[in-house]
Design an enzyme around this catalytic site. Structure first.
Site, PDB file in Angstrom:
ATOM      1  N   ASP A 144       0.821  -1.223   0.000  1.00  0.00           N
ATOM      2  CA  ASP A 144       0.000   0.000   0.000  1.00  0.00           C
ATOM      3  C   ASP A 144       0.850   1.266   0.000  1.00  0.00           C
ATOM      4  O   ASP A 144       0.665   2.150  -0.832  1.00  0.00           O
ATOM      5  CB  ASP A 144      -0.908   0.054   1.235  1.00  0.00           C
ATOM      6  CG  ASP A 144      -2.065  -0.930   1.142  1.00  0.00           C
ATOM      7  OD1 ASP A 144      -2.404  -1.336   0.022  1.00  0.00           O
ATOM      8  OD2 ASP A 144      -2.608  -1.281   2.203  1.00  0.00           O
ATOM      9  N   ARG A 170       0.160   3.833  17.255  1.00  0.00           N
ATOM     10  CA  ARG A 170      -0.283   4.905  16.349  1.00  0.00           C
ATOM     11  C   ARG A 170      -0.038   6.315  16.869  1.00  0.00           C
ATOM     12  O   ARG A 170       0.431   7.166  16.112  1.00  0.00           O
ATOM     13  CB  ARG A 170      -1.761   4.727  15.973  1.00  0.00           C
ATOM     14  CG  ARG A 170      -2.083   3.459  15.201  1.00  0.00           C
ATOM     15  CD  ARG A 170      -1.148   3.215  14.063  1.00  0.00           C
ATOM     16  NE  ARG A 170      -1.573   2.088  13.242  1.00  0.00           N
ATOM     17  CZ  ARG A 170      -0.775   1.394  12.446  1.00  0.00           C
ATOM     18  NH1 ARG A 170       0.506   1.706  12.371  1.00  0.00           N
ATOM     19  NH2 ARG A 170      -1.225   0.395  11.721  1.00  0.00           N
ATOM     20  N   ASP A 228      -7.224   2.678  12.643  1.00  0.00           N
ATOM     21  CA  ASP A 228      -5.917   3.329  12.576  1.00  0.00           C
ATOM     22  C   ASP A 228      -5.991   4.743  12.000  1.00  0.00           C
ATOM     23  O   ASP A 228      -5.282   5.636  12.444  1.00  0.00           O
ATOM     24  CB  ASP A 228      -4.934   2.464  11.782  1.00  0.00           C
ATOM     25  CG  ASP A 228      -4.558   1.198  12.547  1.00  0.00           C
ATOM     26  OD1 ASP A 228      -4.529   1.272  13.793  1.00  0.00           O
ATOM     27  OD2 ASP A 228      -4.314   0.162  11.923  1.00  0.00           O
ATOM     28  N   SER A 279      -3.905  -8.620   6.093  1.00  0.00           N
ATOM     29  CA  SER A 279      -3.409  -7.303   6.474  1.00  0.00           C
ATOM     30  C   SER A 279      -2.707  -7.461   7.826  1.00  0.00           C
ATOM     31  O   SER A 279      -3.322  -7.859   8.812  1.00  0.00           O
ATOM     32  CB  SER A 279      -4.578  -6.320   6.586  1.00  0.00           C
ATOM     33  OG  SER A 279      -4.149  -5.168   7.265  1.00  0.00           O
TER      34      SER A 279
HETATM   35  N1  ARG Z   1      -7.834  -4.550  15.241  1.00  0.00           N
HETATM   36  C1  ARG Z   1      -6.612  -4.007  15.753  1.00  0.00           C
HETATM   37  C2  ARG Z   1      -6.790  -2.548  16.057  1.00  0.00           C
HETATM   38  O1  ARG Z   1      -7.729  -1.937  15.641  1.00  0.00           O
HETATM   39  C3  ARG Z   1      -5.447  -4.261  14.837  1.00  0.00           C
HETATM   40  C4  ARG Z   1      -5.392  -3.401  13.623  1.00  0.00           C
HETATM   41  C5  ARG Z   1      -4.256  -3.774  12.780  1.00  0.00           C
HETATM   42  N2  ARG Z   1      -4.007  -2.797  11.778  1.00  0.00           N
HETATM   43  C6  ARG Z   1      -3.757  -3.109  10.517  1.00  0.00           C
HETATM   44  N3  ARG Z   1      -3.537  -2.110   9.720  1.00  0.00           N
HETATM   45  N4  ARG Z   1      -3.770  -4.332  10.066  1.00  0.00           N
HETATM   46  O2  ARG Z   1      -5.985  -1.974  16.739  1.00  0.00           O
END
Ligand code: ARG
Length: 404
Positions: free
Chosen positions: A13, A94, A123, A175
């Site tokens: 990405d 983050r 995110d 992902s």
């Molecule tokens: N579900 C988790 C969260 O919201 C993990 C997210 C993982 N992020 C990703 N871009 N695959 O924190």
């Protein structure tokens, strides 16, 4: 838009994005890659890739220590598990990534920050809320939300522009996000709730059935809520987290299959590998129970849950979180001692405990015949008053019942 600071991971990405921003917006791109202890990542390779794709420069920041000290430690003090199973490693990373992006954008004369999050996840909320808080003057773009390319189109775009695609089209379609506190996989076959996870999801933790047949004990020592030593060996925080992760991985510890309520409304299934968190959070909670009073222990759960919820929702700079942290620090002043965890084929449980602050004290409580603070002869009076209202209510509610 003049110059864009792109949060660059080196994955598909953000690699496509690096090129796309230059082409679509005619903007210069500065790449920022943050090392939060992603297992097995080669940051020189990531940097080289960014430069080859036309980045003006690629900044690689080793933020492992800051991450461990300022983000993971508060999470440990708050026993942070969102939804009862997710230790928040992504959510904790983050706000730090966003803060570093703001600093890098300012230092390199960027007026915009770009990130690779989709419009469906948490995110984007975490990164954008933090940037907007710290640097309201900066613009934010999220190309994945606007470019309307699916995975196939992205791979096609990558081919056309000579962007190397790791693992090609054959790579498992998950992902992934990871750092030293855990690893998550989402998407693809994981979205089929009726199927157990495929083996190709797990890259860190040994399958429990393949873990050693012999259990292994590890003594985790805490000082004021902070893990400081494993098996008597004092370690800096990053090394300690890494060592705990290795132990957990070997013994199949920390696999979580989690249905989660995202902040943006959707439910999602995540497969987590959280070997260090599974050991250290459990040990911390065990120690906290040993040194806290019944009142502290009953109350703290509620605040722990709220801490996790705010962090999950990306509100790192919400004042309430600061208030909660003050409470967590205060409680954790007593959380000193050692918990021995037994790791065995996927489980991690406490098998021995010691603390100078334990409220468990056979002499003090006067067990046996010695008297002390605990008097068995006081028990009948206690029971009478403790149960008074309950007995009265029972009597009132059942008045006349047995006679009719
Ligand atoms: N579900 C988790 C969260 O919201 C993990 C997210 C993982 N992020 C990703 N871009 N695959 O924190």
């Amino acid at each position: 838009m003049g110059r864009v600071l792109l949060l660059y991971s080196g994955g598909l990405d953000t690699s496509v994005m690096l090129k796309w921003i230059q082409d679509e917006y005619g903007a210069e791109v500065v790449a920022l890659t943050v090392d939060l202890g992603q297992p097995g990542e080669d940051f020189e390779v990531v940097e080289g890739k960014a430069l080859r794709l036309g980045a003006l420069e690629c900044r690689v920041v080793d933020a492992r220590e800051d991450f461990a000290r300022d983000y993971v430690v508060p999470a440990i003090k708050a026993n942070a598990l969102y939804g009862g199973g997710y230790p928040l490693f992504t959510a904790l990373g983050r706000p730090l990534i966003a803060k570093l992006a703001v600093e890098a954008a300012r230092a390199s004369g960027c007026d915009t920050i770009a990130h690779g999050c989709t419009g469906k996840g948490n995110d984007q909320v975490r990164i954008e809320a933090t940037v907007a808080t710290l640097a309201p003057e900066l613009k934010i773009i999220a190309p994945v939300r606007e470019w309307r390319m699916g995975r196939e189109e992205e791979i096609e775009y990558a081919r056309r522009h000579g962007i190397p695609v790791k693992g090609g089209t054959e790579a498992p379609p998950y992902s992934i996000d990871d750092n030293l506190w855990g690893r998550s996989s989402e998407g693809g076959p994981i979205e089929d709730l009726s199927a157990p996870p495929r083996d190709d999801v797990f890259e860190l933790v040994t399958r429990p059935q393949d873990a050693p047949a012999e259990p292994q004990d590890v003594a985790v020592e805490f000082e004021q809520g902070v893990p400081v030593a494993l098996d008597g060996e004092r370690l800096d925080l990053v090394s300690l987290l890494e060592r705990a992760a290795e132990l957990g991985c070997r013994h199949g510890v920390g696999i979580v299959d989690h249905i989660e309520d995202r902040i943006v409304g959707l439910k999602v299934r995540d497969l987590y590998e959280v070997p260090a968190a599974a050991i250290l959070l459990t040990a911390h909670q065990e120690l906290e129970k040993l040194v806290g009073t019944i009142h502290q222990n009953n109350f703290k759960h509620t605040l722990d849950r709220h801490w996790a919820y705010l962090v999950y929702g990306g509100l790192w700079h919400e004042p309430l979180l600061g208030d909660l942290n003050a409470f967590m620090d205060s409680v954790n002043e007593q959380v000193t001692g050692t918990i021995t965890m037994r790791l065995y084929k996927g489980s991690a449980r406490a098998v021995a405990r010691s603390s100078p602050n334990a409220l468990y004290d056979a002499d003090l409580a006067g067990f046996g015949e010695s008297g002390g603070l605990f008097s068995q002869s006081a028990s009948p009076g206690f029971i009478e008053l403790w149960s008074l209202q309950s007995r009265m209510a029972y009597a009132v509610r059942n008045r006349g019942k047995e006679t009719s």
